[in-house]
Design a protein around this motif. Structure first.
Motif, PDB file in Angstrom:
ATOM      1  N   MET A  73       0.823  -1.215   0.000  1.00  0.00           N
ATOM      2  CA  MET A  73       0.000   0.000   0.000  1.00  0.00           C
ATOM      3  C   MET A  73       0.856   1.264   0.000  1.00  0.00           C
ATOM      4  SD  MET A  73      -2.952  -0.716   2.842  1.00  0.00           S
ATOM      5  CE  MET A  73      -3.454   1.003   2.786  1.00  0.00           C
ATOM      6  N   THR A  74       1.991   1.193   0.687  1.00  0.00           N
ATOM      7  CA  THR A  74       2.862   2.362   0.805  1.00  0.00           C
ATOM      8  C   THR A  74       3.913   2.393  -0.303  1.00  0.00           C
ATOM      9  OG1 THR A  74       4.406   1.250   2.308  1.00  0.00           O
ATOM     10  CG2 THR A  74       2.544   2.412   3.311  1.00  0.00           C
ATOM     11  N   GLU A  75       3.769   1.474  -1.262  1.00  0.00           N
ATOM     12  CA  GLU A  75       4.676   1.389  -2.408  1.00  0.00           C
ATOM     13  C   GLU A  75       6.131   1.230  -1.977  1.00  0.00           C
ATOM     14  OE1 GLU A  75       3.401   5.106  -4.046  1.00  0.00           O
ATOM     15  OE2 GLU A  75       1.930   4.116  -5.340  1.00  0.00           O
ATOM     16  N   GLY A  76       6.325   0.623  -0.801  1.00  0.00           N
ATOM     17  CA  GLY A  76       7.672   0.399  -0.296  1.00  0.00           C
ATOM     18  C   GLY A  76       8.414   1.664   0.086  1.00  0.00           C
ATOM     19  N   LYS A  77       7.698   2.768   0.248  1.00  0.00           N
ATOM     20  CA  LYS A  77       8.337   4.052   0.552  1.00  0.00           C
ATOM     21  C   LYS A  77       8.338   4.383   2.038  1.00  0.00           C
ATOM     22  CE  LYS A  77       7.326   5.860  -3.996  1.00  0.00           C
ATOM     23  NZ  LYS A  77       6.541   6.783  -4.800  1.00  0.00           N
ATOM     24  N   ILE A  78       7.620   3.581   2.829  1.00  0.00           N
ATOM     25  CA  ILE A  78       7.574   3.775   4.279  1.00  0.00           C
ATOM     26  C   ILE A  78       8.138   2.514   4.924  1.00  0.00           C
ATOM     27  CG2 ILE A  78       6.047   4.042   6.276  1.00  0.00           C
ATOM     28  CD1 ILE A  78       4.120   5.581   4.476  1.00  0.00           C
ATOM     29  N   ALA A  79       8.998   2.692   5.917  1.00  0.00           N
ATOM     30  CA  ALA A  79       9.519   1.543   6.661  1.00  0.00           C
ATOM     31  C   ALA A  79       8.367   0.920   7.447  1.00  0.00           C
ATOM     32  CB  ALA A  79      10.626   1.993   7.608  1.00  0.00           C
ATOM     33  N   VAL A  80       8.145  -0.377   7.259  1.00  0.00           N
ATOM     34  CA  VAL A  80       7.055  -1.075   7.949  1.00  0.00           C
ATOM     35  C   VAL A  80       7.633  -2.288   8.661  1.00  0.00           C
ATOM     36  CG1 VAL A  80       4.874  -2.328   7.687  1.00  0.00           C
ATOM     37  CG2 VAL A  80       5.343  -0.329   6.241  1.00  0.00           C
ATOM     38  N   GLY A  81       7.368  -2.371   9.959  1.00  0.00           N
ATOM     39  CA  GLY A  81       7.794  -3.523  10.741  1.00  0.00           C
ATOM     40  C   GLY A  81       6.617  -4.058  11.529  1.00  0.00           C
ATOM     41  N   PHE A  82       6.768  -5.269  12.054  1.00  0.00           N
ATOM     42  CA  PHE A  82       5.711  -5.805  12.904  1.00  0.00           C
ATOM     43  C   PHE A  82       6.330  -6.584  14.051  1.00  0.00           C
ATOM     44  CE2 PHE A  82       6.458  -9.033   9.766  1.00  0.00           C
ATOM     45  CZ  PHE A  82       6.237 -10.255  10.380  1.00  0.00           C
ATOM     46  N   VAL A  83       5.654  -6.546  15.168  1.00  0.00           N
ATOM     47  CA  VAL A  83       6.142  -7.155  16.399  1.00  0.00           C
ATOM     48  C   VAL A  83       5.966  -8.666  16.330  1.00  0.00           C
ATOM     49  CG1 VAL A  83       5.793  -7.280  18.893  1.00  0.00           C
ATOM     50  CG2 VAL A  83       5.563  -5.087  17.707  1.00  0.00           C
ATOM     51  N   VAL A  84       7.000  -9.378  16.700  1.00  0.00           N
ATOM     52  CA  VAL A  84       6.940 -10.837  16.800  1.00  0.00           C
ATOM     53  C   VAL A  84       7.524 -11.252  18.151  1.00  0.00           C
ATOM     54  CG1 VAL A  84       7.100 -11.212  14.311  1.00  0.00           C
ATOM     55  CG2 VAL A  84       9.176 -11.160  15.668  1.00  0.00           C
ATOM     56  N   HIS A  85       7.333 -12.510  18.488  1.00  0.00           N
ATOM     57  CA  HIS A  85       7.938 -13.037  19.708  1.00  0.00           C
ATOM     58  C   HIS A  85       8.650 -14.346  19.371  1.00  0.00           C
ATOM     59  CE1 HIS A  85       3.920 -14.925  19.600  1.00  0.00           C
ATOM     60  NE2 HIS A  85       4.558 -15.980  20.070  1.00  0.00           N
ATOM     61  N   LEU A  86       9.463 -14.794  20.278  1.00  0.00           N
ATOM     62  CA  LEU A  86      10.202 -16.034  20.065  1.00  0.00           C
ATOM     63  C   LEU A  86       9.263 -17.235  20.174  1.00  0.00           C
ATOM     64  CD1 LEU A  86      13.362 -15.161  22.181  1.00  0.00           C
ATOM     65  CD2 LEU A  86      13.128 -15.112  19.687  1.00  0.00           C
ATOM     66  N   PRO A  87       9.501 -18.273  19.386  1.00  0.00           N
ATOM     67  CA  PRO A  87       8.616 -19.443  19.391  1.00  0.00           C
ATOM     68  C   PRO A  87       8.425 -20.070  20.774  1.00  0.00           C
ATOM     69  CG  PRO A  87      10.128 -19.574  17.541  1.00  0.00           C
ATOM     70  CD  PRO A  87      10.562 -18.399  18.382  1.00  0.00           C
ATOM     71  N   GLU A  88       9.445 -20.029  21.596  1.00  0.00           N
ATOM     72  CA  GLU A  88       9.305 -20.628  22.928  1.00  0.00           C
ATOM     73  C   GLU A  88       8.317 -19.869  23.815  1.00  0.00           C
ATOM     74  OE1 GLU A  88      13.467 -18.600  22.979  1.00  0.00           O
ATOM     75  OE2 GLU A  88      12.282 -19.739  21.554  1.00  0.00           O
ATOM     76  N   GLN A  89       7.875 -18.717  23.366  1.00  0.00           N
ATOM     77  CA  GLN A  89       6.889 -17.932  24.099  1.00  0.00           C
ATOM     78  C   GLN A  89       5.456 -18.160  23.598  1.00  0.00           C
ATOM     79  OE1 GLN A  89       7.562 -14.891  26.456  1.00  0.00           O
ATOM     80  NE2 GLN A  89       8.979 -16.543  26.943  1.00  0.00           N
ATOM     81  N   ASP A  90       5.280 -18.993  22.582  1.00  0.00           N
ATOM     82  CA  ASP A  90       3.963 -19.211  21.975  1.00  0.00           C
ATOM     83  C   ASP A  90       2.882 -19.557  22.998  1.00  0.00           C
ATOM     84  OD1 ASP A  90       4.892 -18.655  19.447  1.00  0.00           O
ATOM     85  OD2 ASP A  90       4.902 -20.742  18.764  1.00  0.00           O
ATOM     86  N   GLU A  91       3.158 -20.496  23.873  1.00  0.00           N
ATOM     87  CA  GLU A  91       2.152 -20.932  24.846  1.00  0.00           C
ATOM     88  C   GLU A  91       1.764 -19.801  25.799  1.00  0.00           C
ATOM     89  OE1 GLU A  91       1.904 -24.091  28.479  1.00  0.00           O
ATOM     90  OE2 GLU A  91       2.850 -24.808  26.628  1.00  0.00           O
ATOM     91  N   ILE A  92       2.735 -19.039  26.224  1.00  0.00           N
ATOM     92  CA  ILE A  92       2.466 -17.918  27.140  1.00  0.00           C
ATOM     93  C   ILE A  92       1.599 -16.873  26.444  1.00  0.00           C
ATOM     94  CG2 ILE A  92       3.520 -16.050  28.474  1.00  0.00           C
ATOM     95  CD1 ILE A  92       5.995 -17.959  28.746  1.00  0.00           C
ATOM     96  N   PHE A  93       1.936 -16.553  25.206  1.00  0.00           N
ATOM     97  CA  PHE A  93       1.127 -15.589  24.450  1.00  0.00           C
ATOM     98  C   PHE A  93      -0.281 -16.119  24.221  1.00  0.00           C
ATOM     99  CE2 PHE A  93       4.960 -13.248  23.694  1.00  0.00           C
ATOM    100  CZ  PHE A  93       4.534 -11.965  23.392  1.00  0.00           C
ATOM    101  N   ALA A  94      -0.390 -17.387  23.877  1.00  0.00           N
ATOM    102  CA  ALA A  94      -1.710 -17.980  23.633  1.00  0.00           C
ATOM    103  C   ALA A  94      -2.580 -17.882  24.883  1.00  0.00           C
ATOM    104  CB  ALA A  94      -1.566 -19.430  23.185  1.00  0.00           C
ATOM    105  N   ARG A  95      -2.008 -18.172  26.034  1.00  0.00           N
ATOM    106  CA  ARG A  95      -2.773 -18.069  27.287  1.00  0.00           C
ATOM    107  C   ARG A  95      -3.192 -16.629  27.559  1.00  0.00           C
ATOM    108  NH1 ARG A  95       1.103 -21.581  29.657  1.00  0.00           N
ATOM    109  NH2 ARG A  95       2.045 -19.778  30.656  1.00  0.00           N
ATOM    110  N   PHE A  96      -2.276 -15.708  27.360  1.00  0.00           N
ATOM    111  CA  PHE A  96      -2.573 -14.304  27.653  1.00  0.00           C
ATOM    112  C   PHE A  96      -3.679 -13.761  26.753  1.00  0.00           C
ATOM    113  CE2 PHE A  96      -2.071  -9.743  27.083  1.00  0.00           C
ATOM    114  CZ  PHE A  96      -2.115  -9.319  28.401  1.00  0.00           C
ATOM    115  N   PHE A  97      -3.617 -14.080  25.472  1.00  0.00           N
ATOM    116  CA  PHE A  97      -4.561 -13.504  24.515  1.00  0.00           C
ATOM    117  C   PHE A  97      -5.799 -14.355  24.261  1.00  0.00           C
ATOM    118  CE2 PHE A  97      -0.733 -11.046  23.327  1.00  0.00           C
ATOM    119  CZ  PHE A  97      -1.273  -9.779  23.445  1.00  0.00           C
ATOM    120  N   GLN A  98      -5.933 -15.490  24.965  1.00  0.00           N
ATOM    121  CA  GLN A  98      -7.131 -16.305  24.738  1.00  0.00           C
ATOM    122  C   GLN A  98      -8.370 -15.533  25.160  1.00  0.00           C
ATOM    123  OE1 GLN A  98      -6.685 -19.905  26.954  1.00  0.00           O
ATOM    124  NE2 GLN A  98      -7.077 -18.976  28.912  1.00  0.00           N
ATOM    125  N   LYS A  99      -9.459 -15.850  24.508  1.00  0.00           N
ATOM    126  CA  LYS A  99     -10.715 -15.117  24.763  1.00  0.00           C
ATOM    127  C   LYS A  99     -11.402 -15.604  25.999  1.00  0.00           C
ATOM    128  CE  LYS A  99     -11.267 -13.926  20.017  1.00  0.00           C
ATOM    129  NZ  LYS A  99     -12.012 -13.901  18.833  1.00  0.00           N
TER     130      LYS A  99
END
Length: 99
Positions: A73-99
């Protein structure tokens, strides 16, 4: 001219009219915006592009696919990043964000 940076948080529980912040220093203006869903996010990115924002960081809810769409959308003219976490944290994140 000051650099402009934005961070986008996405979640249905946010009220974008109420949940936002702006910080300004002598060198940069930083914005934190919330959006409820991808469509709001894409509209906000279009606004940020027009406003001259040079870098956008996305919360983890966006994932790689939406990050790539925003880069397109930004035609590659804006720096775009996104937050990730380490795979070993998957279970903790899943518990925190579960509905």
């Amino acid at each position: 001219m000051k650099k402009k940076f934005a961070f986008l948080l996405m979640g249905a529980h946010y009220d974008p009219q109420q949940h936002s912040a702006r910080f300004e220093t002598e060198k940069q203006v930083t914005y934190i915006y919330t959006v409820k869903d991808p469509q709001e996010a894409y509209a906000k990115v279009a606004e940020l592009k027009e406003a001259g924002v040079g870098a956008i960081e996305l919360c983890g809810a966006f994932g790689e696919g939406m990050a790539r769409r925003i880069i397109d959308m930004t035609e590659g003219k804006i720096a775009v990043g996104f937050v990730v976490h380490l795979p070993e944290q998957d279970e903790i994140f899943a518990r925190f964000f579960q509905k």
